[in-house]
Design a protein around this motif. Structure first.
Motif, short mmCIF file in Angstrom:
data_model
loop_
_atom_site.label_atom_id
_atom_site.label_comp_id
_atom_site.label_asym_id
_atom_site.label_seq_id
_atom_site.Cartn_x
_atom_site.Cartn_y
_atom_site.Cartn_z
N TYR A 10 128.09 122.42 138.11
CA TYR A 10 129.10 122.70 139.53
C TYR A 10 129.63 121.89 139.44
N CYS A 11 130.51 121.84 140.78
CA CYS A 11 132.05 120.73 140.35
C CYS A 11 131.60 119.95 140.81
N VAL A 12 131.71 118.43 140.28
CA VAL A 12 131.25 116.85 141.09
C VAL A 12 131.99 116.28 141.02
N GLY A 13 133.05 116.56 141.12
CA GLY A 13 134.25 115.72 141.65
C GLY A 13 135.26 115.49 141.03
N GLN A 14 136.86 114.56 140.84
CA GLN A 14 137.68 115.35 139.87
C GLN A 14 137.35 113.69 139.08
N ALA A 15 137.96 114.24 137.30
CA ALA A 15 137.39 113.27 136.24
C ALA A 15 138.32 112.48 136.54
N ARG A 16 139.72 112.58 136.89
CA ARG A 16 140.58 111.01 137.08
C ARG A 16 140.41 110.00 138.36
N GLY A 17 139.73 108.93 138.00
CA GLY A 17 139.84 108.10 139.01
C GLY A 17 137.90 107.68 138.21
N LEU A 18 137.59 108.05 137.54
CA LEU A 18 136.35 107.82 136.66
C LEU A 18 136.84 107.08 135.64
N ALA A 19 136.66 106.21 136.01
CA ALA A 19 137.35 104.98 134.26
C ALA A 19 137.17 103.70 133.97
N GLY A 20 136.51 103.15 132.95
CA GLY A 20 136.09 102.02 132.65
C GLY A 20 134.71 101.20 133.64
N ARG A 21 134.78 100.04 134.89
CA ARG A 21 133.42 100.09 134.57
C ARG A 21 132.99 100.84 136.52
N CYS A 22 133.48 101.08 136.50
CA CYS A 22 133.25 102.13 137.76
C CYS A 22 132.31 102.68 138.24
N LEU A 23 131.54 103.00 138.75
CA LEU A 23 130.47 103.84 139.20
C LEU A 23 130.84 104.80 140.43
N ARG A 24 130.44 106.36 140.65
CA ARG A 24 130.55 106.84 141.38
C ARG A 24 129.53 107.89 141.77
N PRO A 25 128.35 107.73 142.80
CA PRO A 25 127.77 108.04 143.15
C PRO A 25 128.39 109.66 144.58
N VAL A 26 127.76 110.78 143.33
CA VAL A 26 127.92 111.96 144.52
C VAL A 26 126.27 112.71 144.55
N ALA A 27 126.58 113.74 145.79
CA ALA A 27 125.41 114.44 145.30
C ALA A 27 125.69 115.44 145.28
N LEU A 28 124.21 116.39 144.81
CA LEU A 28 124.00 117.73 144.11
C LEU A 28 122.63 118.07 144.16
N ASN A 29 123.22 119.33 144.70
CA ASN A 29 121.48 120.11 145.20
C ASN A 29 120.91 119.35 145.91
N GLY A 30 120.59 117.92 146.96
CA GLY A 30 119.59 117.97 147.05
C GLY A 30 119.35 116.31 146.81
N GLU A 31 120.21 116.30 145.51
CA GLU A 31 119.90 115.12 144.55
C GLU A 31 120.98 113.78 144.14
N GLN A 32 120.42 112.31 144.41
CA GLN A 32 122.22 111.57 144.46
C GLN A 32 122.03 111.51 143.01
N ILE A 33 123.39 111.29 142.25
CA ILE A 33 123.58 111.18 141.00
C ILE A 33 124.36 110.07 140.86
N VAL A 34 124.31 108.71 139.77
CA VAL A 34 125.67 108.17 139.42
C VAL A 34 126.73 108.58 138.21
N LEU A 35 127.37 108.97 138.42
CA LEU A 35 128.22 109.22 137.47
C LEU A 35 129.46 107.70 137.08
N GLY A 36 129.70 108.33 135.79
CA GLY A 36 130.24 106.71 135.02
C GLY A 36 130.82 107.37 133.38
N ARG A 37 131.61 106.49 133.28
CA ARG A 37 131.93 106.38 131.40
C ARG A 37 131.33 105.93 131.05
N ASP A 38 131.40 105.54 129.39
CA ASP A 38 130.52 104.98 128.42
C ASP A 38 131.43 104.52 127.82
N ALA A 39 131.76 103.43 126.19
CA ALA A 39 132.64 102.65 126.35
C ALA A 39 133.78 103.52 125.56
#
Ligand code: FES
Ligand code: FE2
Length: 341
Positions: A10-39
């Motif tokens: 499932y699409c959980v949002g744009q890849a752009r903007g997820l960078a560096g030390r930012c974390l992004r909370p998203v909802a998916l099918n009743g689940e709360q998920i945090v997205l980020g990027r490693d080093a």
């Protein structure tokens, strides 16, 4: 059957903007998920819940290597493993190495991030993540949350019957009468396509592209409508994804990509029009959901509703194949459909 497919991307949002030390909370099918990027720049997806007391990890800092829970300072690496419990005394024998936050598989494609929320063994025959087959010179993305179920929203992606009544803006559909349509549909992996055809060029949107546009529209499980337009050397892709956020909460994402830099001039115009188009679906879906909440039955009627029936057949087959541990076998056949729109 009323639940969205579990083992799917499932699409959980744009890849752009997820960078560096930012974390992004998203909802998916009743689940709360945090997205980020490693080093290394690789995206990760973790359940947004600290195993200690349930705190949202997206609320804490991320140093590019570990996420720190802001409640008691436990640290987790991007694969979910607990790396430190700072309140632990050296003389405490407790072992934190077995504590883990649930990770989810994540992919990046067509400028978006895709998460498979399925827990447990995968059947292995999961519909592919939508991709782009040309290098875009530009793109516009519009996202709109709809207070309607995933199925009802996804049905609108394959529903030719609503277009004349819901999307009747001058710029999309200048002629008001209903016209007879005949289109050929073919099964493809995990979905079906409306075969490529020269369009009538009646829509001002298509006219802007020049040439005689060839349009192919694919529907693919779990909820992706992929419209590919070719006009001479110019390519345009108009992709729409449905994402189940929770019960009766669905995200509709519409992405328009084009190959020709000349079309970048139209970017300021495209966004409000795409938003208007999606808002037309949003309005009607929310009112329909209220009716289905009172009585949850639908009538799928006539050839114009066959693509909607095919959606349910594809979904049922995906569920049965997963349950039986066998490959998905597309139950559809090539077929010509007639309707008025
Ligand atoms: S709730 Fe996360 S460390 Fe306590
Ligand atoms: Fe629509």
């Amino acid at each position: 059957m009323r639940q969205p497919l579990a083992d799917a991307w499932y699409c959980v949002g744009q890849a752009r903007g997820l960078a560096g030390r930012c974390l992004r909370p998203v909802a998916l099918n009743g689940e709360q998920i945090v997205l980020g990027r490693d080093a290394q720049g690789a995206p990760f997806a973790l359940r947004d819940r600290c195993p200690h007391r349930g705190m949202a990890l997206s609320r804490g800092p991320f140093d590019g290597d570990t996420l720190m829970c802001p409640f008691h300072g436990w640290r987790f690496s991007s694969d979910g493993r607990c790396r430190d419990v700072p309140t632990l005394s050296e003389h405490d024998a407790a072992d934190f190495s077995r504590i883990r936050v649930q990770p989810f598989p994540i992919r990046e494609s067509a400028g978006f991030l895709w998460v498979n929320p399925h827990l447990g063994p995968s059947g292995g025959d999961v519909p592919a993540v939508p991709a782009l087959d040309f290098e875009p010179a530009g793109s516009v993305v519009v996202e709109l949350e709809v207070a309607a179920s995933f199925d009802l929203t996804t049905l609108s992606l394959v529903d030719p019957g609503h277009v004349a009544f819901v999307h009747d803006s001058w710029w999309f559909r200048p002629s008001k009468g209903l016209r007879e349509k005949v289109k050929t549909f073919e099964p493809v992996a995990h979905g079906f396509t409306m075969a490529s055809h020269g369009t009538t060029k009646s829509s001002p949107v298509y006219r802007l592209l020049g040439g005689t546009p060839e349009v192919e529209i694919e529907f693919r499980l779990p909820g992706a409508r992929l419209e590919r337009i070719r006009a001479g050397a110019r390519r345009v892709a108009n992709y729409t994804f449905a994402t189940p956020l929770g019960p009766n909460r669905t995200m509709l994402t519409n992405a328009l990509y084009w190959s020709s830099p000349a079309l970048n001039l139209l970017k300021p115009l495209a966004r409000p029009l795409m938003r208007q188009f999606l808002a037309q679906d949003q309005q009607v879906l929310q009112h329909a959901q209220a009716g289905l909440d009172r009585k949850p039955t639908m009538v799928l009627f006539g050839q114009g509703d066959l693509p909607g029936q095919w959606y349910f057949r594809l979904k049922r087959e995906a569920l049965e194949a997963a349950r039986a541990g066998r490959p998905f076998a597309n139950p559809l056949e090539r077929r010509e459909l007639r309707w008025r729109s």
